[in-house]
Design an enzyme around this catalytic site. Structure first.
Site, PDB file in Angstrom:
ATOM      1  CE  LYS A  13     -35.201 -42.683  33.008  1.00  0.00           C
ATOM      2  NZ  LYS A  13     -35.496 -42.456  31.583  1.00  0.00           N
ATOM      3  NE  ARG A  88     -29.123 -42.286  31.505  1.00  0.00           N
ATOM      4  CZ  ARG A  88     -29.872 -41.269  31.917  1.00  0.00           C
ATOM      5  NH1 ARG A  88     -30.285 -41.195  33.151  1.00  0.00           N
ATOM      6  NH2 ARG A  88     -30.197 -40.338  31.087  1.00  0.00           N
ATOM      7  NE  ARG A 122     -38.482 -34.121  28.477  1.00  0.00           N
ATOM      8  CZ  ARG A 122     -37.718 -35.136  28.862  1.00  0.00           C
ATOM      9  NH1 ARG A 122     -38.034 -35.833  29.929  1.00  0.00           N
ATOM     10  NH2 ARG A 122     -36.649 -35.448  28.171  1.00  0.00           N
ATOM     11  NE  ARG A 152     -34.402 -32.800  29.515  1.00  0.00           N
ATOM     12  CZ  ARG A 152     -34.404 -34.001  30.103  1.00  0.00           C
ATOM     13  NH1 ARG A 152     -35.222 -34.232  31.103  1.00  0.00           N
ATOM     14  NH2 ARG A 152     -33.610 -34.959  29.697  1.00  0.00           N
ATOM     15  NE  ARG A 163     -31.895 -37.627  26.102  1.00  0.00           N
ATOM     16  CZ  ARG A 163     -33.073 -37.078  26.333  1.00  0.00           C
ATOM     17  NH1 ARG A 163     -33.553 -36.168  25.499  1.00  0.00           N
ATOM     18  NH2 ARG A 163     -33.759 -37.407  27.394  1.00  0.00           N
TER      19      ARG A 163
HETATM   20  P1  AP5 Z   1     -40.537 -38.001  31.536  1.00  0.00           P
HETATM   21  O1  AP5 Z   1     -41.243 -38.466  32.756  1.00  0.00           O
HETATM   22  O2  AP5 Z   1     -39.859 -36.688  31.549  1.00  0.00           O
HETATM   23  O3  AP5 Z   1     -39.552 -39.174  31.029  1.00  0.00           O
HETATM   24  P2  AP5 Z   1     -38.153 -39.651  31.581  1.00  0.00           P
HETATM   25  O4  AP5 Z   1     -38.103 -41.137  31.396  1.00  0.00           O
HETATM   26  O5  AP5 Z   1     -37.906 -39.133  32.952  1.00  0.00           O
HETATM   27  O6  AP5 Z   1     -37.245 -38.964  30.500  1.00  0.00           O
HETATM   28  P3  AP5 Z   1     -35.890 -38.177  30.595  1.00  0.00           P
HETATM   29  O7  AP5 Z   1     -35.648 -37.691  29.184  1.00  0.00           O
HETATM   30  O8  AP5 Z   1     -35.874 -37.160  31.677  1.00  0.00           O
HETATM   31  O9  AP5 Z   1     -34.914 -39.293  30.905  1.00  0.00           O
HETATM   32  P4  AP5 Z   1     -33.487 -39.328  30.525  1.00  0.00           P
HETATM   33  O10 AP5 Z   1     -33.149 -40.580  31.214  1.00  0.00           O
HETATM   34  O11 AP5 Z   1     -33.083 -39.281  29.123  1.00  0.00           O
HETATM   35  O12 AP5 Z   1     -32.942 -37.924  31.029  1.00  0.00           O
HETATM   36  P5  AP5 Z   1     -32.245 -37.499  32.367  1.00  0.00           P
HETATM   37  O13 AP5 Z   1     -32.802 -36.208  32.760  1.00  0.00           O
HETATM   38  O14 AP5 Z   1     -32.203 -38.626  33.339  1.00  0.00           O
HETATM   39  O15 AP5 Z   1     -41.599 -38.060  30.332  1.00  0.00           O
HETATM   40  C1  AP5 Z   1     -41.238 -37.644  29.019  1.00  0.00           C
HETATM   41  C2  AP5 Z   1     -42.400 -36.838  28.405  1.00  0.00           C
HETATM   42  O16 AP5 Z   1     -43.517 -37.690  28.226  1.00  0.00           O
HETATM   43  C3  AP5 Z   1     -42.903 -35.669  29.264  1.00  0.00           C
HETATM   44  O17 AP5 Z   1     -43.298 -34.628  28.423  1.00  0.00           O
HETATM   45  C4  AP5 Z   1     -44.128 -36.245  30.001  1.00  0.00           C
HETATM   46  O18 AP5 Z   1     -45.057 -35.250  30.342  1.00  0.00           O
HETATM   47  C5  AP5 Z   1     -44.659 -37.157  28.917  1.00  0.00           C
HETATM   48  N1  AP5 Z   1     -45.382 -38.308  29.420  1.00  0.00           N
HETATM   49  C6  AP5 Z   1     -45.002 -39.144  30.436  1.00  0.00           C
HETATM   50  N2  AP5 Z   1     -45.917 -40.116  30.595  1.00  0.00           N
HETATM   51  C7  AP5 Z   1     -46.883 -39.870  29.639  1.00  0.00           C
HETATM   52  C8  AP5 Z   1     -48.080 -40.519  29.287  1.00  0.00           C
HETATM   53  N3  AP5 Z   1     -48.473 -41.629  29.912  1.00  0.00           N
HETATM   54  N4  AP5 Z   1     -48.819 -40.034  28.267  1.00  0.00           N
HETATM   55  C9  AP5 Z   1     -48.420 -38.912  27.595  1.00  0.00           C
HETATM   56  N5  AP5 Z   1     -47.286 -38.232  27.899  1.00  0.00           N
HETATM   57  C10 AP5 Z   1     -46.531 -38.725  28.900  1.00  0.00           C
HETATM   58  O19 AP5 Z   1     -30.728 -37.322  31.862  1.00  0.00           O
HETATM   59  C11 AP5 Z   1     -30.353 -36.280  30.982  1.00  0.00           C
HETATM   60  C12 AP5 Z   1     -28.865 -36.392  30.699  1.00  0.00           C
HETATM   61  O20 AP5 Z   1     -28.109 -36.274  31.932  1.00  0.00           O
HETATM   62  C13 AP5 Z   1     -28.393 -37.708  30.086  1.00  0.00           C
HETATM   63  O21 AP5 Z   1     -28.542 -37.731  28.678  1.00  0.00           O
HETATM   64  C14 AP5 Z   1     -26.923 -37.719  30.530  1.00  0.00           C
HETATM   65  O22 AP5 Z   1     -26.130 -36.887  29.728  1.00  0.00           O
HETATM   66  C15 AP5 Z   1     -26.980 -37.125  31.935  1.00  0.00           C
HETATM   67  N6  AP5 Z   1     -27.144 -38.141  32.985  1.00  0.00           N
HETATM   68  C16 AP5 Z   1     -28.183 -38.267  33.852  1.00  0.00           C
HETATM   69  N7  AP5 Z   1     -28.000 -39.326  34.653  1.00  0.00           N
HETATM   70  C17 AP5 Z   1     -26.822 -39.906  34.276  1.00  0.00           C
HETATM   71  C18 AP5 Z   1     -26.111 -41.046  34.728  1.00  0.00           C
HETATM   72  N8  AP5 Z   1     -26.569 -41.824  35.714  1.00  0.00           N
HETATM   73  N9  AP5 Z   1     -24.936 -41.339  34.121  1.00  0.00           N
HETATM   74  C19 AP5 Z   1     -24.448 -40.561  33.142  1.00  0.00           C
HETATM   75  N10 AP5 Z   1     -25.086 -39.467  32.656  1.00  0.00           N
HETATM   76  C20 AP5 Z   1     -26.265 -39.144  33.233  1.00  0.00           C
END
Ligand code: AP5
Length: 207
Positions: A13, A88, A122, A152, A163
């Site tokens: 994402k 979420r 990552r 991270r 997660r």
């Molecule tokens: P990346 O683009 O970083 O993936 P992502 O979907 O953004 O993953 P996140 O882990 O950031 O999402 P998340 O939803 O768990 O975490 P968030 O920060 O929102 O890609 C992942 C990896 O793959 C990278 O290394 C990238 O380079 C690689 N990659 C991508 N595309 C590729 C490809 N095509 N080929 C090869 N490699 C590739 O949330 C973290 C925490 O915050 C949550 O657990 C929660 O505690 C809290 N939080 C955040 N938002 C909320 C909410 N709305 N409500 C409640 N808690 C929340």
């Protein structure tokens, strides 16, 4: 255009939202990034969020909703935005509907085995926040700014497992929620970053 990006942790994402922001000038609102910044700055919101994030649990709805409402009221969001990681839960989606009209919800579809490999590899730049996979890197320096890269805390295997469970239980129901509103589109994002970006643009009818 008001866009929601849906998808499991590690689906890509953030990678695709950053690309769309740079390409089309639509601001990316990542609640995960906002919380990580708040933790670094040791704000009350950051302190509250940290214990949940460290376990891989969701931060309570009321904390996230208040933070997003404040952010969406800012000037740069008045012509559209990409919500990355919000909503979420169904409660968050219902609250969002009270303050915004969502034009499209994009489901970034990736199988679990690909997700686990993406999260395990990552690395994030401590200086500019750029996100990479170890397969794209020559060393431990950010290709964009030379900053130091780190893993991270919530990308450790035991937290990743939680997660993914939390996603299946609390967030996956949003796919049906937005399908029911007639705004759901899906992009198959199992390919390279470039291939996936093309799939994203096609799904959003922006190509
Ligand atoms: P990346 O683009 O970083 O993936 P992502 O979907 O953004 O993953 P996140 O882990 O950031 O999402 P998340 O939803 O768990 O975490 P968030 O920060 O929102 O890609 C992942 C990896 O793959 C990278 O290394 C990238 O380079 C690689 N990659 C991508 N595309 C590729 C490809 N095509 N080929 C090869 N490699 C590739 O949330 C973290 C925490 O915050 C949550 O657990 C929660 O505690 C809290 N939080 C955040 N938002 C909320 C909410 N709305 N409500 C409640 N808690 C929340």
């Amino acid at each position: 255009m008001n866009i929601v990006f849906l998808g499991a942790p590690g689906a890509g994402k953030g990678t695709q939202a950053q690309r769309l922001m740079n390409d089309k000038g639509i601001p990316q609102i990542s609640t995960g990034d906002m919380f990580r910044r708040a933790i670094r700055e040791q704000t009350p919101t950051g302190m509250k969020a940290k214990e949940y994030m460290d376990r891989g649990d969701l931060v309570p709805d009321e904390v996230v909703i208040a933070m997003v409402k404040e952010r969406l009221a800012e000037a740069d969001c008045q012509n559209g935005y990409i919500l990355d990681g919000f909503p979420r839960t169904v409660k968050q989606a219902e609250e969002l509907d009270k303050i915004a009209q969502i034009d499209v919800a994009l489901n970034i579809a990736v199988p679990d085995e690909v997700i686990i490999s993406r999260l395990g590899g990552r690395r994030v730049c401590a200086k500019c926040g750029g996100t990479y996979h170890i397969s794209m890197l020559k060393d431990n320096a950010c290709p964009a700014c030379g900053g130091e890269l780190y893993q991270r805390d919530d990308d450790k295997p035991e937290t990743v497992k939680n997660r993914l469970n939390v996603y299946a239980e609390k967030t996956a129901p949003l796919i049906d929620y937005y399908a029911g509103k007639g705004v759901l589109v899906t992009a198959d994002c199992t390919g390279t970053v470039d291939e996936n970006y093309k799939a994203v643009l096609t799904a959003l009818k922006m190509d």
